[in-house]
Design an enzyme around this catalytic site. Structure first.
Site, PDB file in Angstrom:
ATOM      1  N   TYR A  18      -8.393 -12.599  11.703  1.00 21.49           N
ATOM      2  CA  TYR A  18      -7.676 -11.390  11.813  1.00 21.49           C
ATOM      3  C   TYR A  18      -7.411 -11.098  13.424  1.00 21.49           C
ATOM      4  O   TYR A  18      -6.266 -10.727  13.566  1.00 21.49           O
ATOM      5  CB  TYR A  18      -8.685 -10.100  11.634  1.00 21.49           C
ATOM      6  CG  TYR A  18      -7.512  -8.749  11.247  1.00 21.49           C
ATOM      7  CD1 TYR A  18      -6.676  -8.892  10.143  1.00 21.49           C
ATOM      8  CD2 TYR A  18      -7.750  -7.709  12.187  1.00 21.49           C
ATOM      9  CE1 TYR A  18      -5.874  -7.711   9.768  1.00 21.49           C
ATOM     10  CE2 TYR A  18      -7.083  -6.565  11.738  1.00 21.49           C
ATOM     11  CZ  TYR A  18      -5.980  -6.648  10.799  1.00 21.49           C
ATOM     12  OH  TYR A  18      -5.269  -5.406  10.396  1.00 21.49           O
ATOM     13  N   ILE A  41       0.832  -1.139  -0.107  1.00 19.89           N
ATOM     14  CA  ILE A  41      -0.159  -0.012   0.050  1.00 19.89           C
ATOM     15  C   ILE A  41       0.936   1.168  -0.107  1.00 19.89           C
ATOM     16  O   ILE A  41       0.597   2.237  -0.483  1.00 19.89           O
ATOM     17  CB  ILE A  41      -1.013   0.066   1.030  1.00 19.89           C
ATOM     18  CG1 ILE A  41      -2.025  -1.197   1.107  1.00 19.89           C
ATOM     19  CG2 ILE A  41      -1.726   1.403   1.239  1.00 19.89           C
ATOM     20  CD1 ILE A  41      -3.046  -1.291   2.139  1.00 19.89           C
ATOM     21  N   ILE A  50      -6.544  -5.860  -0.026  1.00 18.31           N
ATOM     22  CA  ILE A  50      -5.581  -5.653  -0.868  1.00 18.31           C
ATOM     23  C   ILE A  50      -4.561  -6.932  -0.981  1.00 18.31           C
ATOM     24  O   ILE A  50      -3.967  -6.875  -0.015  1.00 18.31           O
ATOM     25  CB  ILE A  50      -4.825  -4.212  -1.175  1.00 18.31           C
ATOM     26  CG1 ILE A  50      -6.073  -3.299  -1.098  1.00 18.31           C
ATOM     27  CG2 ILE A  50      -4.138  -4.349  -2.190  1.00 18.31           C
ATOM     28  CD1 ILE A  50      -5.566  -1.820  -1.228  1.00 18.31           C
ATOM     29  N   ILE A  90       2.700   0.284   8.642  1.00 13.79           N
ATOM     30  CA  ILE A  90       3.262  -0.847   9.007  1.00 13.79           C
ATOM     31  C   ILE A  90       2.326  -1.678  10.050  1.00 13.79           C
ATOM     32  O   ILE A  90       1.648  -1.061  10.799  1.00 13.79           O
ATOM     33  CB  ILE A  90       4.424  -0.563  10.017  1.00 13.79           C
ATOM     34  CG1 ILE A  90       5.613   0.256   9.185  1.00 13.79           C
ATOM     35  CG2 ILE A  90       5.068  -1.575  11.027  1.00 13.79           C
ATOM     36  CD1 ILE A  90       6.579   0.814  10.095  1.00 13.79           C
ATOM     37  N   LYS A 123      -5.363  -2.926  15.783  1.00 11.15           N
ATOM     38  CA  LYS A 123      -6.089  -2.132  14.930  1.00 11.15           C
ATOM     39  C   LYS A 123      -7.004  -0.896  15.663  1.00 11.15           C
ATOM     40  O   LYS A 123      -6.958   0.153  15.515  1.00 11.15           O
ATOM     41  CB  LYS A 123      -6.571  -2.474  13.687  1.00 11.15           C
ATOM     42  CG  LYS A 123      -5.642  -3.031  12.763  1.00 11.15           C
ATOM     43  CD  LYS A 123      -4.669  -2.010  12.146  1.00 11.15           C
ATOM     44  CE  LYS A 123      -3.868  -2.517  11.105  1.00 11.15           C
ATOM     45  NZ  LYS A 123      -2.600  -1.753  10.452  1.00 11.15           N
ATOM     46  N   VAL A 159      10.983  -0.633  13.662  1.00 12.16           N
ATOM     47  CA  VAL A 159      10.236   0.090  14.762  1.00 12.16           C
ATOM     48  C   VAL A 159      10.331  -0.732  16.063  1.00 12.16           C
ATOM     49  O   VAL A 159       9.794   0.032  16.905  1.00 12.16           O
ATOM     50  CB  VAL A 159       8.841   0.514  14.040  1.00 12.16           C
ATOM     51  CG1 VAL A 159       8.975   1.596  12.769  1.00 12.16           C
ATOM     52  CG2 VAL A 159       8.038  -0.720  13.880  1.00 12.16           C
TER      53      VAL A 159
END
Ligand code: NAD
Ligand code: 0WE
Length: 262
Positions: free
Chosen positions: A155, A19, A191, A91, A162, A64
């Site tokens: 997920y 993305i 995607i 990320i 998230k 990170v």
């Protein structure tokens, strides 16, 4: 052009399907000057052609998960740019064993910790490191997913991470508002990227998405990129702390029209 005279650093470009690659292309088209941060040397060969396409020669290593790596990255960036105008955080990561099977059975303390560290805390950490160098009217952007709001198979702990990232977006927006720095998130539809390629039955998810979404299809990284360019531009000067869905309308639809038509 939307992003003329804007210097923006993009984190999370792994290859041409990322993305972040769609975001880079769109931002470059809109006149942005770009820098790229990559996780490790192995990803450099994929990053180089896209950075070249965007006329960027600022490529900086940043893992990170490490405070030291983040500090070094901003030291290196500010050798090239004294100040800048935007940061894109694209990320996300959880250990693979967390993303397959029944949530309560597969989730463990270590997986939970890593998912939240890499997928949410890292956005706070990057904002904190960038703050001294951000100009007025800067914008930060991250990428989230519907799993933050609603359940779906597999997920799992990424949904919790998230949800944290979306709250992070709002708290950063409140925190940085006085410097006139805006913070937003794009919630993208599914995607087929590197992060998605390891996911079981991902193609079936793309099919289900197209069936329910009002636009009857999935979205492209380019479409996400175009929304990203807008949100980081001064055209979005009144927008902060928002989650913008770029998902062909999937999230607003409980049932598609064609399911009840004879
Ligand atoms: P991708 O695999 O191309 O990108 C993920 C990136 O995360 C990679 O570049 C990887 O290097 C980076 N990363 C992971 N751990 C890191 C670390 N410790 N330090 C630095 N970088 C690290 O996949 P993508 O789909 O483009 O994912 C980008 C973002 O978009 C993620 O936040 C993902 O959750 C989100 N998103 C993806 C989809 C989708 O269906 N592909 C949908 C909505 C949101
Ligand atoms: O956020 C994501 C990707 C998240 C992700 C994917 C992986 C695969 C490889 C995070 N960590 C890892 N770790 C790995 O080892 N998406 C929104 C794409 C995605 O991932 C899913 C999805 C969708 C959509 C996983 C299960 C179900 C749906």
């Amino acid at each position: 052009m939307l992003l003329e005279n804007k210097k923006i650093i993009i984190f999370g470009l792994a290859n041409k399907y990322s993305i972040a690659a769609g975001i880079a292309r769109s931002m470059s088209k809109q006149g942005a000057k770009l820098a790229f941060a990559y996780q490790n040397e192995r990803l450099l060969k994929n990053l180089r052609p896209i950075a070249d396409e965007c006329n960027s020669d600022i490529l900086i290593e940043c893992d990170v998960s490490s405070d030291e790596s983040i500090e070094n990255a901003f030291n290196n960036l500010t050798k090239e740019w004294n100040t800048f105008d935007g940061l894109v955080h694209s990320i996300g990561y959880a250990p693979a064993d967390q993303l397959e099977g029944n949530f309560v059975d597969v989730t463990n303390r270590e997986g939970f910790k890593i998912a939240h560290d890499i997928s949410s805390y890292s956005f706070t950490a990057l904002a904190k490191a960038a703050k001294p160098f951000l100009n007025e009217n800067s914008a930060l952007l991250t990428l989230t997913y519907l799993g933050a709001m609603q359940t779906m198979p597999n997920y799992n702990v990424m949904g919790l991470a998230k949800a944290s990232l979306e709250a992070n977006t709002r708290f950063l927006a409140a925190s940085l508002g006085d410097k006139n720095i805006r913070v937003n998130a794009i919630s993208a539809g599914p995607i087929k990227t590197l992060a998605a390629s390891g996911v079981k039955n991902f193609r079936k998810m793309l099919t289900q998405h197209s069936k329910r979404a009002p636009l009857g299809r999935t979205v492209t990284a380019e479409e996400v990129g175009n929304a990203a360019a807008f949100l980081c531009s001064d055209y979005a000067s009144g927008i902060t702390g928002e989650i913008t869905y770029v998902d062909a309308g999937f999230n607003i639809s409980a049932m598609p029209l064609h399911e009840i038509e004879e």
